[in-house]
Write an enzyme that holds these catalytic residues in place. Structure first.
Site, PDB file in Angstrom:
ATOM      1  N   LYS A 329       0.855  -1.185   0.000  1.00  0.00           N
ATOM      2  CA  LYS A 329       0.000   0.000   0.000  1.00  0.00           C
ATOM      3  C   LYS A 329       0.895   1.240   0.000  1.00  0.00           C
ATOM      4  O   LYS A 329       1.660   1.454   0.926  1.00  0.00           O
ATOM      5  CB  LYS A 329      -0.920   0.011   1.222  1.00  0.00           C
ATOM      6  N   LEU A 330       0.781   2.032  -1.048  1.00  0.00           N
ATOM      7  CA  LEU A 330       1.681   3.163  -1.236  1.00  0.00           C
ATOM      8  C   LEU A 330       1.169   4.410  -0.539  1.00  0.00           C
ATOM      9  O   LEU A 330      -0.033   4.676  -0.511  1.00  0.00           O
ATOM     10  CB  LEU A 330       1.858   3.439  -2.737  1.00  0.00           C
ATOM     11  N   GLU A 396      -0.712   5.219  -8.289  1.00  0.00           N
ATOM     12  CA  GLU A 396      -0.426   6.086  -7.154  1.00  0.00           C
ATOM     13  C   GLU A 396       0.770   6.967  -7.495  1.00  0.00           C
ATOM     14  O   GLU A 396       1.815   6.472  -7.945  1.00  0.00           O
ATOM     15  CB  GLU A 396      -0.107   5.245  -5.916  1.00  0.00           C
ATOM     16  N   PHE A 436      -0.866   0.375 -11.232  1.00  0.00           N
ATOM     17  CA  PHE A 436      -1.296  -0.977 -10.871  1.00  0.00           C
ATOM     18  C   PHE A 436      -2.511  -1.456 -11.657  1.00  0.00           C
ATOM     19  O   PHE A 436      -2.981  -2.566 -11.464  1.00  0.00           O
ATOM     20  CB  PHE A 436      -1.573  -1.106  -9.367  1.00  0.00           C
ATOM     21  N   LYS A 501      -5.694  -8.328  -3.439  1.00  0.00           N
ATOM     22  CA  LYS A 501      -6.579  -8.208  -4.607  1.00  0.00           C
ATOM     23  C   LYS A 501      -6.870  -9.582  -5.194  1.00  0.00           C
ATOM     24  O   LYS A 501      -5.999 -10.457  -5.227  1.00  0.00           O
ATOM     25  CB  LYS A 501      -5.929  -7.319  -5.681  1.00  0.00           C
ATOM     26  N   LYS A 520      -3.770  -3.225   7.303  1.00  0.00           N
ATOM     27  CA  LYS A 520      -2.836  -2.404   8.075  1.00  0.00           C
ATOM     28  C   LYS A 520      -2.339  -3.208   9.276  1.00  0.00           C
ATOM     29  O   LYS A 520      -2.969  -4.203   9.658  1.00  0.00           O
ATOM     30  CB  LYS A 520      -3.509  -1.100   8.502  1.00  0.00           C
TER      31      LYS A 520
END
Length: 983
Positions: A329-330, A396, A436, A501, A520
């Site tokens: 996660k960017l 992102e 992505f 995903k 997270k």
């Protein structure tokens, strides 16, 4: 009606024409250009309604409706003393429908002026005002000519604080605080005469003004022409924080059936209003998908669920394809890139960039390969293969530090981009676009393809340009055990977390669903159980937490041996800030124990002898609103993922993702964590992390690979339909074919919705019912349905059977692949040969033997049952039978205390009722051999004596406060007793 009056209806009112010119004259397009771009846009026949009508007829009624009880509408709720009751949802829709109907009648078909104010956060055509609460407060202080140090001036500029002589209810609500202050000195007491159009015209000017000195005259004009309540709603619009109890989704749905879809693919409120004002005009074909150079609303990742196993299961893995993908996660800004061929552009390609909020960033990142002001596009000419004529990418935008070859935090992105514009070869921080997803390629929209197929298109189209344009990497996985090692790795590298995903998923515009889930580090306990830290500062919240402390600063006390020069043993260094994990009860307890002991933070005279902040006394990073002496404070247990370096806190290190666990009422400031103790804990954690090796759960993998295939059987057809079960319960229709002939009437679902539902749950949709095994779905007697009924060869099944099968498969995860047998209510038509066959699947009152009924259905069933107890009924015997099968009922709230024997001391009658109702057995003595729990009132003085009396027992009963019973009842599940142990 006279001929003259008919002519008047055909003509537009001059005031309406002038108002339209005024409203749309401040935008980037002239009225003539608007007519050229939107040739079919509607024009209102009259002036817009007064601004105050928005809150009188829409906002206030919606807010009142918000206060009504929500939740499922049972049969009892539906039926009131004077007839059927209306649900809050129906009332909400009725309020909006009446407003829209009135607007069409009194104003016209152009509702754009109203929706810009009703859903201001969705209006992308008006620039941001650059106004936050503090700036607005300063302007209002000057406009009202009040002293900023007066009570009202202080209250406006410190809107999060409880305030001086101010209603505590308004704390944390800036617009409410403004209403409170303005009401004391109003220019007007009755509503003003400003129309919706005039308000829009002034707001356009306000967005253009930007600087405070230019914005103040506009705010002053609003102040002169509006009363206090109008200004309150206006301020909420400016802050784009309306929250009236109806989302834009509800409003769009009522305005036009295709409104939400058009907004998702265009992000344009204007288009929604001007292209879909006629409900008879529908979007078709290409108009329903994303388009080049048209900003869409991207798919979002859902929030993590209770466990990683559940997350993986929800991604619909199959035995043949159990794979899911794990991405980092960017920490950047979500961005979409559009590129098309354009011969007028140097380099032959034209670009557009939009953020998730539909803000156009083309000016920053570049419009072409030869754009000298581009922070990105002039560096990525080699990034596209020769065959790529046009493309839409989702990714992102992050900041990259080339000297460290590492990602820099999100807050530096715009600064880096501006620096790159001015000096592209200086070697400083630069924007990097990590891609992505590919959603359109060479005029072909790819959103309906699977992620795996879209990835193939992405790889075939894009070449990595080192640290400028890169395809975001992912890791393939097939079990939940593979997630945590990667999570620990990215956290160690200072990343936010992971995104899981499903490669089998399509792209869902403006949705959060289980095919993308963010993870997270809340499952990680890098420092063991918890860290016990002293609270030294507090921050007031906003919204629901307004007027109260909602987050807290914790500090580390200074060890005497490490800091011999320190003269105050209670002095602390700021360490971290925590606001997550607190329940209402936790806040109440913390407030109770610290009430009257908090001191206001004075930036000019900070408590240097007690707390030191990051940045020194000049900067005072993360300064709290109030502070407290350690001797007056409390110790809290906090868990965290890891620790990272920072300048924001004096310790130079802070906890990453801290989360409150519990109050440590058994500790005081002297036993709270010190700086030296934390350093030792951190060092030990780092050593353990290096030693610890993560392995894939081989046994789980083995179970998955050797899982026995199951057979799915559906009753109600001439032949049983068999299909191998090849996945989790969500593949309930695997191997079955359906022919959907009509929409579903209740709940309202279109034919396309039903077909999508079937496909998403493993079924196959066919257009013909010729195959004898095809299941016919219908809810209305249309021509095609009548033809099937006339042949009397096949049953016609209602769509409710589909919903019941899916719901039961989610509930009954232990029996995947078992379809529900048909019940009489599931059948729209039953063939003559099977008339009465399906009555055996329900009891005499219609209660299903195979599925869980809803509360509404249960109430209806109770209404059919006799009120007398039949002869031969043996209550104790029935309870004994239920006890034998208790494991099947323990997930029910009414069964949660089943099997527990509890002794209660000084607790309320209500607590005892909860215990009895949910299956618990109350005993009258601590000597009872089957005693499992002792429930006492918080603060009971006999707790120590009770513990002593129970000490000799081989099996120790759990001693809990009555809050354990109450909270378990509210949460509908048994909560951990450890947290409710009495002091």
């Amino acid at each position: 009606m006279s001929e003259h009056e008919e002519d008047d209806i055909e003509m537009r009112d001059d005031d309406a024409v002038n108002e339209e010119r005024m409203m749309y004259g401040h935008g980037t397009l002239t009225e003539q250009e608007l007519d050229e771009k939107y040739p079919n846009r509607p024009h209102n026949h009259s002036k817009t309604i007064p601004f105050h009508e928005l809150y009188l007829t829409l906002f206030n009624p919606l807010n009142d409706n918000k206060k009504r009880p929500s939740g499922p509408v049972t049969a009892r709720k539906k039926q009131g003393p004077h007839g059927p009751r209306t649900s809050p949802n129906d009332i909400r829709k009725g309020i909006i429908e009446r407003f829209i109907s009135r607007w069409r009648k009194e104003v016209g078909d152009d509702i754009y002026p109203a929706l810009r104010l009703i859903v201001p956060e969705k209006d992308r055509d008006r620039a941001m005002y650059g106004l936050k609460e503090m700036t607005l407060g300063k302007i209002l202080v000057r406009v009202m000519k009040i002293d900023k140090n007066s009570d009202d001036g202080y209250n406006l500029l410190h809107w999060k604080l409880p305030g001086v002589k101010s209603s505590s209810a308004m704390a944390g609500d800036f617009a409410g605080r403004c209403f409170e202050v303005i009401s004391k000195r109003p220019m007007r007491t009755s509503p003003g005469s400003m129309t919706v159009g005039e308000v829009n015209e002034l707001l356009d000017r306000l967005s253009v003004a930007q600087k405070e000195e230019n914005q103040q005259p506009i705010i002053e004009e609003f102040y002169k022409r509006m009363n206090a309540e109008e200004l309150k709603w206006l301020i909420r619009m400016i802050l784009r924080q309306l929250k009236v109890g109806a989302t834009e989704k509800t409003i769009f749905e009522i305005w036009h059936p295709d409104a939400e879809n058009l907004f998702n693919i265009s992000s344009s409120l204007r288009r929604v209003c001007w292209e879909l004002y006629n409900t008879d005009v529908r979007l078709e074909g290409d108009d329903k998908g994303i388009a080049l150079m048209q900003c869409f609303q991207p798919q979002l990742a859902a929030f993590q669920m209770r466990s990683m196993e559940i997350m993986v299961a929800q991604m619909n893995p199959t035995e043949d394809d159990p794979e899911f993908w794990i991405e980092e996660k960017l920490d950047g800004e979500r961005m979409q890139l559009h590129m098309i061929e354009d011969e007028t552009m140097p380099g032959g390609k034209r670009f557009n960039f939009w953020s998730r909020k539909a803000k156009d960033y083309t000016y920053l990142y570049g419009s072409g390969f030869e754009d000298d002001n581009a922070a990105l596009t002039r560096h990525i000419k080699a990034g596209f293969n020769d065959g790529v004529r046009n493309i839409v990418l989702d990714g992102e935008m992050i900041t990259w530090d080339p000297t460290q070859d590492a990602i820099v935090g999100f807050g530096t992105l715009k600064t880096a981009a501006l620096s790159e514009q001015k000096n592209p070869f200086a070697g400083g921080n630069r924007p990097l676009f990590r891609v992505f997803d590919c959603l359109l390629l060479n005029d072909v929209v790819l959103t309906h393809y699977t992620l795996r197929k879209r990835r193939e298109a992405l790889v075939a189209s894009i070449n990595n340009v080192h640290r400028r344009l890169e395809i975001h990497e992912f890791t393939k996985a097939s079990s939940a055990a593979e997630i945590e090692p990667l999570l620990r790795k990215v956290v160690a590298e200072s990343s936010e977390g992971l995104v899981l995903k499903s490669p089998r998923s399509q792209y869902s515009l403006n949705e959060r669903n289980n095919s993308w889930v963010k993870v997270k580090p809340e499952y990680m306990t890098e420092f063991g159980e918890a860290l016990d830290c002293i609270v030294v500062g507090g921050y007031y919240g906003s919204g629901k937490r307004g007027g109260r402390l909602s987050s807290f600063m914790c500090g580390l006390r200074l060890d005497e041996e490490l800091f011999p020069q320190n003269t105050n043993p209670q002095k602390t260094w700021s360490f971290f800030k925590v606001g997550g994990g607190f329940s209402a009860a936790d806040y109440a307890e913390l407030r109770h124990r610290t009430e009257g002991k908090w001191l206001d933070w004075d930036s000019k005279n900070p408590p240097k002898d007690w707390i030191e902040l990051g940045g020194g006394w000049e900067r005072q990073y993360e300064k709290p609103d109030v502070w407290i002496k350690p001797e007056d404070s409390v110790v809290i247990a906090v868990k965290a993922a890891s620790a990272g370096t920072t300048e924001q806190f004096k310790c130079g290190v802070t906890l990453r993702f801290p989360r409150f666990k519990k109050l440590r009422l058994d500790k005081d400031w002297k036993s709270a964590l010190s700086w030296g103790e934390f350093c030792a804990v951190k060092e030990r954690a780092e050593e353990e992390k290096k030693e610890k090796q993560f392995k894939i759960d081989d046994e789980r993998k083995k179970r998955t690979s050797t899982k026995r295939k199951r057979t799915v059987v559906i009753q109600g057809q001439e032949d049983d339909v068999h299909a191998p079960y090849a996945g989790p319960a969500t593949k309930v229709f695997e191997g079955l074919s359906f022919c959907v002939l009509t929409e579903c009437l209740k709940p309202k679902k279109s034919k396309a919705d039903l077909e999508q539902l079937i496909k998403a749950n493993g079924g196959n949709v066919v257009a013909s019912d010729k195959d004898p095994r095809t299941i016919i779905i219908a809810d209305r007697k249309l021509v095609k349905v009548a033809s099937v009924v006339k042949r009397d060869e096949k049953n016609v099944i209602r769509p409710c059977w589909l919903f019941d099968c899916i719901l039961q498969s989610e509930i009954d995860v232990g029996r995947p692949g078992l379809l529900l047998p048909l019940e009489p209510q599931h059948l729209f038509y039953t063939i003559t040969a099977e008339d009465g066959k399906y009555d055996e699947h329900v009891d005499e009152f219609g209660d299903s033997y195979a599925r869980d009924v809803t509360a509404e259905e249960l109430l209806a069933l109770f209404g059919k049952m006799p009120a007398i107890v039949e002869d031969g009924f043996d209550g104790p015997q029935l309870l004994e039978q239920l006890n034998e099968h208790g494991h099947e009922f323990n997930a029910m709230p009414g069964w949660m205390f089943q099997g527990l024997a509890m002794y209660c001391e000084d607790v309320s009658a209500e607590v005892k009722r909860f215990l009895r109702f949910a299956g618990g057995r109350l005993v009258h003595s601590l000597e009872d051999d089957q005693l499992t729990h002792v429930v006492v009132l918080a603060g009971n003085l006999r707790v120590r004596e009770i513990r002593k009396q129970l000490a000799s027992r081989r099996r120790q009963p759990r001693i809990v406060t009555d809050a354990w019973v109450n909270d378990s009842w509210v949460e509908k599940t048994l909560l951990d007793e450890e947290r409710y142990a009495p002091v």
